[in-house]
Design a protein around this motif. Structure first.
Motif, PDB file in Angstrom:
ATOM      1  N   LEU A 139       0.779  -1.267  -0.010  1.00 60.60           N
ATOM      2  CA  LEU A 139      -0.001  -0.097   0.029  1.00 60.60           C
ATOM      3  C   LEU A 139       1.055   1.276  -0.112  1.00 60.60           C
ATOM      4  CD1 LEU A 139      -2.668  -1.038   2.860  1.00 60.60           C
ATOM      5  CD2 LEU A 139      -2.583  -1.494   0.269  1.00 60.60           C
ATOM      6  N   VAL A 140       0.313   2.216  -0.669  1.00 53.82           N
ATOM      7  CA  VAL A 140       1.430   3.210  -1.032  1.00 53.82           C
ATOM      8  C   VAL A 140       0.484   4.774  -0.538  1.00 53.82           C
ATOM      9  CG1 VAL A 140       2.816   4.789  -2.268  1.00 53.82           C
ATOM     10  CG2 VAL A 140       2.809   2.249  -2.635  1.00 53.82           C
ATOM     11  N   THR A 141       0.801   5.467   0.355  1.00 55.50           N
ATOM     12  CA  THR A 141       0.191   6.891   0.553  1.00 55.50           C
ATOM     13  C   THR A 141       1.505   7.965  -0.032  1.00 55.50           C
ATOM     14  OG1 THR A 141      -0.819   6.029   2.465  1.00 55.50           O
ATOM     15  CG2 THR A 141      -0.633   8.569   2.131  1.00 55.50           C
ATOM     16  N   ASP A 142       1.079   8.689  -1.069  1.00 58.53           N
ATOM     17  CA  ASP A 142       1.557   9.624  -1.352  1.00 58.53           C
ATOM     18  C   ASP A 142       1.416  11.074  -0.599  1.00 58.53           C
ATOM     19  OD1 ASP A 142       2.859  12.062  -2.843  1.00 58.53           O
ATOM     20  OD2 ASP A 142       2.783  10.829  -4.831  1.00 58.53           O
ATOM     21  N   LEU A 143       2.638  11.480   0.120  1.00 66.65           N
ATOM     22  CA  LEU A 143       2.533  12.525   1.081  1.00 66.65           C
ATOM     23  C   LEU A 143       2.488  13.797   0.557  1.00 66.65           C
ATOM     24  CD1 LEU A 143       5.035  11.201   3.691  1.00 66.65           C
ATOM     25  CD2 LEU A 143       2.713  11.211   3.869  1.00 66.65           C
ATOM     26  N   TYR A 144       2.552  14.103  -0.832  1.00 65.50           N
ATOM     27  CA  TYR A 144       2.563  15.387  -1.487  1.00 65.50           C
ATOM     28  C   TYR A 144       1.516  15.772  -2.435  1.00 65.50           C
ATOM     29  CZ  TYR A 144       6.666  16.679   1.417  1.00 65.50           C
ATOM     30  OH  TYR A 144       7.699  16.827   2.459  1.00 65.50           O
ATOM     31  N   ASN A 145       1.144  14.700  -3.234  1.00 66.23           N
ATOM     32  CA  ASN A 145       0.332  14.959  -4.315  1.00 66.23           C
ATOM     33  C   ASN A 145      -1.124  15.125  -3.961  1.00 66.23           C
ATOM     34  OD1 ASN A 145      -0.918  14.974  -7.007  1.00 66.23           O
ATOM     35  ND2 ASN A 145      -1.233  12.909  -7.055  1.00 66.23           N
ATOM     36  N   THR A 146      -1.624  16.407  -3.758  1.00 64.22           N
ATOM     37  CA  THR A 146      -2.763  16.983  -3.436  1.00 64.22           C
ATOM     38  C   THR A 146      -3.613  17.078  -4.773  1.00 64.22           C
ATOM     39  OG1 THR A 146      -1.886  19.104  -3.852  1.00 64.22           O
ATOM     40  CG2 THR A 146      -1.768  17.989  -1.385  1.00 64.22           C
ATOM     41  N   ALA A 147      -3.069  17.107  -5.778  1.00 68.03           N
ATOM     42  CA  ALA A 147      -4.165  17.181  -7.139  1.00 68.03           C
ATOM     43  C   ALA A 147      -5.089  15.898  -7.185  1.00 68.03           C
ATOM     44  CB  ALA A 147      -3.133  17.296  -8.246  1.00 68.03           C
ATOM     45  N   MET A 148      -4.684  14.980  -6.841  1.00 71.60           N
ATOM     46  CA  MET A 148      -5.586  13.630  -6.727  1.00 71.60           C
ATOM     47  C   MET A 148      -4.837  12.617  -5.756  1.00 71.60           C
ATOM     48  SD  MET A 148      -6.744  11.248 -10.202  1.00 71.60           S
ATOM     49  CE  MET A 148      -8.008  10.104 -10.058  1.00 71.60           C
ATOM     50  N   PRO A 149      -5.055  12.969  -4.737  1.00 72.24           N
ATOM     51  CA  PRO A 149      -4.637  12.295  -3.591  1.00 72.24           C
ATOM     52  C   PRO A 149      -4.526  10.598  -3.532  1.00 72.24           C
ATOM     53  CG  PRO A 149      -5.395  14.044  -2.569  1.00 72.24           C
ATOM     54  CD  PRO A 149      -6.015  13.854  -4.101  1.00 72.24           C
ATOM     55  N   PHE A 150      -3.482   9.889  -3.121  1.00 72.93           N
ATOM     56  CA  PHE A 150      -3.457   8.383  -3.022  1.00 72.93           C
ATOM     57  C   PHE A 150      -3.135   8.137  -1.554  1.00 72.93           C
ATOM     58  CE2 PHE A 150      -2.287   8.964  -7.398  1.00 72.93           C
ATOM     59  CZ  PHE A 150      -2.893   7.697  -8.085  1.00 72.93           C
ATOM     60  N   VAL A 151      -4.238   7.457  -0.949  1.00 72.92           N
ATOM     61  CA  VAL A 151      -4.039   7.130   0.416  1.00 72.92           C
ATOM     62  C   VAL A 151      -4.408   5.775   0.598  1.00 72.92           C
ATOM     63  CG1 VAL A 151      -5.025   7.648   2.786  1.00 72.92           C
ATOM     64  CG2 VAL A 151      -4.911   9.502   1.245  1.00 72.92           C
ATOM     65  N   ARG A 152      -3.366   5.158   1.023  1.00 71.29           N
ATOM     66  CA  ARG A 152      -3.382   3.581   1.459  1.00 71.29           C
ATOM     67  C   ARG A 152      -3.823   2.849  -0.068  1.00 71.29           C
ATOM     68  NH1 ARG A 152      -5.323   0.275   6.054  1.00 71.29           N
ATOM     69  NH2 ARG A 152      -3.113  -0.233   5.985  1.00 71.29           N
ATOM     70  N   TYR A 153      -3.257   3.275  -1.071  1.00 63.15           N
ATOM     71  CA  TYR A 153      -3.497   2.752  -2.427  1.00 63.15           C
ATOM     72  C   TYR A 153      -2.818   1.292  -2.600  1.00 63.15           C
ATOM     73  CZ  TYR A 153      -3.375   2.676  -7.711  1.00 63.15           C
ATOM     74  OH  TYR A 153      -3.458   2.242  -9.031  1.00 63.15           O
ATOM     75  N   ALA A 154      -3.649   0.486  -2.951  1.00 62.44           N
ATOM     76  CA  ALA A 154      -3.314  -0.913  -3.215  1.00 62.44           C
ATOM     77  C   ALA A 154      -2.498  -0.953  -4.678  1.00 62.44           C
ATOM     78  CB  ALA A 154      -4.346  -1.885  -3.174  1.00 62.44           C
ATOM     79  N   ILE A 155      -1.245  -0.991  -4.937  1.00 63.43           N
ATOM     80  CA  ILE A 155      -0.763  -0.562  -6.046  1.00 63.43           C
ATOM     81  C   ILE A 155      -0.639  -1.983  -7.033  1.00 63.43           C
ATOM     82  CG2 ILE A 155       1.660  -1.336  -5.374  1.00 63.43           C
ATOM     83  CD1 ILE A 155       2.498   1.169  -7.177  1.00 63.43           C
ATOM     84  N   GLY A 156      -0.877  -3.162  -6.356  1.00 60.86           N
ATOM     85  CA  GLY A 156      -1.185  -4.404  -6.974  1.00 60.86           C
ATOM     86  C   GLY A 156       0.069  -5.364  -7.126  1.00 60.86           C
ATOM     87  N   ASP A 157       1.018  -4.734  -6.237  1.00 61.32           N
ATOM     88  CA  ASP A 157       2.433  -5.559  -6.174  1.00 61.32           C
ATOM     89  C   ASP A 157       2.512  -6.215  -4.783  1.00 61.32           C
ATOM     90  OD1 ASP A 157       3.283  -4.937  -8.773  1.00 61.32           O
ATOM     91  OD2 ASP A 157       4.186  -2.857  -7.908  1.00 61.32           O
ATOM     92  N   ARG A 158       3.329  -7.193  -4.683  1.00 66.16           N
ATOM     93  CA  ARG A 158       3.693  -7.805  -3.505  1.00 66.16           C
ATOM     94  C   ARG A 158       5.031  -7.643  -3.001  1.00 66.16           C
ATOM     95  NH1 ARG A 158      -0.666 -10.735  -1.671  1.00 66.16           N
ATOM     96  NH2 ARG A 158       0.707 -12.060  -0.414  1.00 66.16           N
ATOM     97  N   ALA A 159       5.454  -7.751  -1.620  1.00 65.93           N
ATOM     98  CA  ALA A 159       6.855  -7.612  -1.324  1.00 65.93           C
ATOM     99  C   ALA A 159       7.061  -8.221  -0.005  1.00 65.93           C
ATOM    100  CB  ALA A 159       7.205  -6.053  -1.235  1.00 65.93           C
ATOM    101  N   VAL A 160       8.256  -8.038   0.429  1.00 64.30           N
ATOM    102  CA  VAL A 160       8.782  -8.434   1.968  1.00 64.30           C
ATOM    103  C   VAL A 160       9.608  -7.344   2.564  1.00 64.30           C
ATOM    104  CG1 VAL A 160      10.037 -10.381   3.270  1.00 64.30           C
ATOM    105  CG2 VAL A 160       8.847 -10.932   1.060  1.00 64.30           C
ATOM    106  N   ALA A 161       9.007  -6.900   3.574  1.00 62.90           N
ATOM    107  CA  ALA A 161       9.644  -5.976   4.535  1.00 62.90           C
ATOM    108  C   ALA A 161      10.599  -6.398   5.137  1.00 62.90           C
ATOM    109  CB  ALA A 161       8.767  -5.285   5.337  1.00 62.90           C
ATOM    110  N   ALA A 162      11.986  -5.589   5.004  1.00 63.74           N
ATOM    111  CA  ALA A 162      13.155  -6.219   5.787  1.00 63.74           C
ATOM    112  C   ALA A 162      12.990  -6.030   7.368  1.00 63.74           C
ATOM    113  CB  ALA A 162      14.373  -5.529   5.315  1.00 63.74           C
ATOM    114  N   ALA A 163      13.801  -6.858   7.958  1.00 62.83           N
ATOM    115  CA  ALA A 163      13.829  -6.864   9.507  1.00 62.83           C
ATOM    116  C   ALA A 163      14.563  -5.741  10.009  1.00 62.83           C
ATOM    117  CB  ALA A 163      14.121  -8.225   9.904  1.00 62.83           C
ATOM    118  N   GLY A 164      15.721  -5.619   9.294  1.00 59.27           N
ATOM    119  CA  GLY A 164      16.891  -4.485  10.050  1.00 59.27           C
ATOM    120  C   GLY A 164      17.137  -3.430   8.948  1.00 59.27           C
ATOM    121  N   ASP A 165      18.390  -2.889   9.345  1.00 58.52           N
ATOM    122  CA  ASP A 165      18.647  -1.638   8.468  1.00 58.52           C
ATOM    123  C   ASP A 165      19.713  -1.970   7.649  1.00 58.52           C
ATOM    124  OD1 ASP A 165      16.831   0.056   9.813  1.00 58.52           O
ATOM    125  OD2 ASP A 165      18.111   0.541  11.568  1.00 58.52           O
TER     126      ASP A 165
END
Length: 461
Positions: free
Chosen positions: A311-337
């Motif tokens: 899910l992506v939330t664009d923090l700056y696009n006010t013309a047509m905002p995307f809030v918790r937008y399901a972009i249609g992709d799958r991923a794995v979040a990393a555990a560390g830095d």
């Protein structure tokens, strides 16, 4: 010295002077902010998120009404975790409610864009001009990690404009790509085993510092170079994006070109979402511009190391905002830095498209990566596409060479049936070619349409 002059004199003069864009100042900010701590970056995101949500509640009727129906307090945001109470927004919702999602505020400058439509229905959307400058700046930074800052000599094996163009438009595109940004554009739509030699000759003449490419055409090119023993120019680095990059593809590309591969992840809706740095420990998210969540089908955060939808939330696009937008992709979040020291969070890997997951009749989910992993060891298969034509039927299309034989087919069938079981029928079909999408990409897995839905989280109230 030439790279420096192009970047700091020619391109800066064009962007900041002639076009009056803020791309370079925003790029400078991002080069600094990436070294801030994870906590500082999250604080920046929360502050910007509050502004965005209040804006949507004031100027975007669809968001305001929907959030009110769910009993959400837009003013009660104090952490990134609070965003999880908001419902998911799908591409279909954005498309069907575009007029009410678009900002009602007067005087907003924007650019209009559209997705490629690989999911079957393109989305047309607006980007506020200042937000677009921030996106370009993020691409400058992310590509810069691979040595591809603006002005460096680059070859792009990429999609090209297939629409008829006027002489003026052709001249404009030539000026922008070749003369201003020093990019040689190679048509990925026409890339094949048979004409690989011509692409190699072009690379050897232009001698790019960086090669930027779709994953699948570049893999086809690398395979042809390897099999024919062709001598090819070695760029300092290779940037791969737009398509899922599999490990066997990365290994062959790096060996053939003798160059490190940097994976990037982006989309038409958001430009560069994440990219690898030279430590290659995952893809750094452009967190100053957006919030990226990896969640389950109900919208709940999955643990690091587990696969989920993005899910992506664009923090700056006010013309047509995307809030918790399901972009249609799958991923794995990393555990560390990452050991590079950047405070930007990591995606461990991009798994593939949400629509690439096949839901089998027995209730199991078969990830799209299953087929590339299985077929990579069968050298006679040049291209393939697995299509779930019905909930219980899978058609595997194969483009094969003269070394293909009945034993290959029997062994491939046996391996697939061992995994999918008897609940699905399998048809293996030899074809002469596999059509690309309108954006020039190869869909290696196509799920049955009824299984492409995104479930909504349950919201109290």
């Amino acid at each position: 010295m030439i790279d420096w002059a192009y970047q700091n004199v020619i391109i800066r003069g064009f962007e900041s002077g002639l076009k009056r864009r803020k791309t370079f100042p925003y790029w400078r900010e991002l080069e600094s902010s990436q070294w801030r701590s994870r906590r500082d970056i999250e604080s920046l995101q929360v502050r910007r998120l509050r502004v965005l949500l209040n804006y949507c509640n004031t100027y975007c009727r669809w968001y305001r009404d929907r959030w009110a129906q769910h009993g959400i307090d837009v003013h009660g945001i104090s952490s990134l975790a609070d965003l999880r109470a908001f419902p998911i927004t799908t591409r279909a919702m954005m498309r069907d409610n575009a007029a009410d999602i678009r900002s009602s505020q007067n005087g907003i400058g924007f650019v209009s864009k559209a997705t490629g439509g690989s999911s079957g229905a393109p989305l047309r959307f607006l980007i506020e001009r200042d937000a677009n400058d921030r996106r370009v700046a993020a691409a400058f930074r992310g590509y810069g990690w691979a040595g591809a800052s603006p002005g460096t000599r680059q070859s792009h094996l990429w999609g090209v404009n297939l629409n008829p163009m006027s002489m003026r438009r052709r001249m404009k595109e030539h000026f922008y790509a070749r003369l201003l940004y020093r990019r040689d554009l190679l048509n990925s739509f026409q890339m094949s085993d048979s004409n690989a030699g011509g692409y190699v000759e072009r690379l050897n003449r232009f001698r790019p510092k960086v090669l930027v490419a779709y994953a699948n055409p570049l893999f086809v090119l690398a395979r042809a170079i390897d099999e024919r023993g062709i001598s090819v120019h070695r760029p300092e680095s290779i940037i791969v994006g737009s398509e899922k990059l599999y490990e066997h593809q990365r290994a062959l590309i790096e060996r053939v070109f003798g160059s490190p591969v940097y994976e990037t992840y982006g989309s038409r809706e958001f430009t560069l979402i994440a990219a690898e740095c030279d430590h290659h420990q995952g893809l750094h998210v452009t967190s100053e511009n957006m919030i990226v969540e990896v969640v389950d089908d109900q919208g709940n955060a999955v643990a690091p190391g587990e696969e989920g939808q993005i899910l992506v939330t664009d923090l700056y696009n006010t013309a047509m905002p995307f809030v918790r937008y399901a972009i249609g992709d799958r991923a794995v979040a990393a555990a560390g830095d990452c050991s590079c020291g950047r405070g930007l969070p990591l995606l461990e890997k991009i798994v593939g498209r949400q629509m690439d997951v096949l839901r089998l009749p027995d209730g199991r989910n078969l990830p799209g990566a299953f087929f590339p992993h299985l077929i990579k060891d069968i050298s006679s298969v040049r291209q393939f596409q697995a299509v779930q034509t019905q909930p219980d039927r899978i058609q595997l299309k194969l483009v094969v060479d003269e070394s293909w034989n009945a034993d290959d087919g029997a062994e491939l069938r046996r391996r697939i049936i061992n995994t999918i079981g008897e609940s699905s029928q399998l048809e293996i079909r030899r074809v002469d070619r596999i059509d690309l999408t309108a954006a020039g990409k190869l869909r290696v897995v196509v799920a049955y349409p009824d299984h492409r839905t995104v479930r909504q989280p349950r919201i109290a109230g």
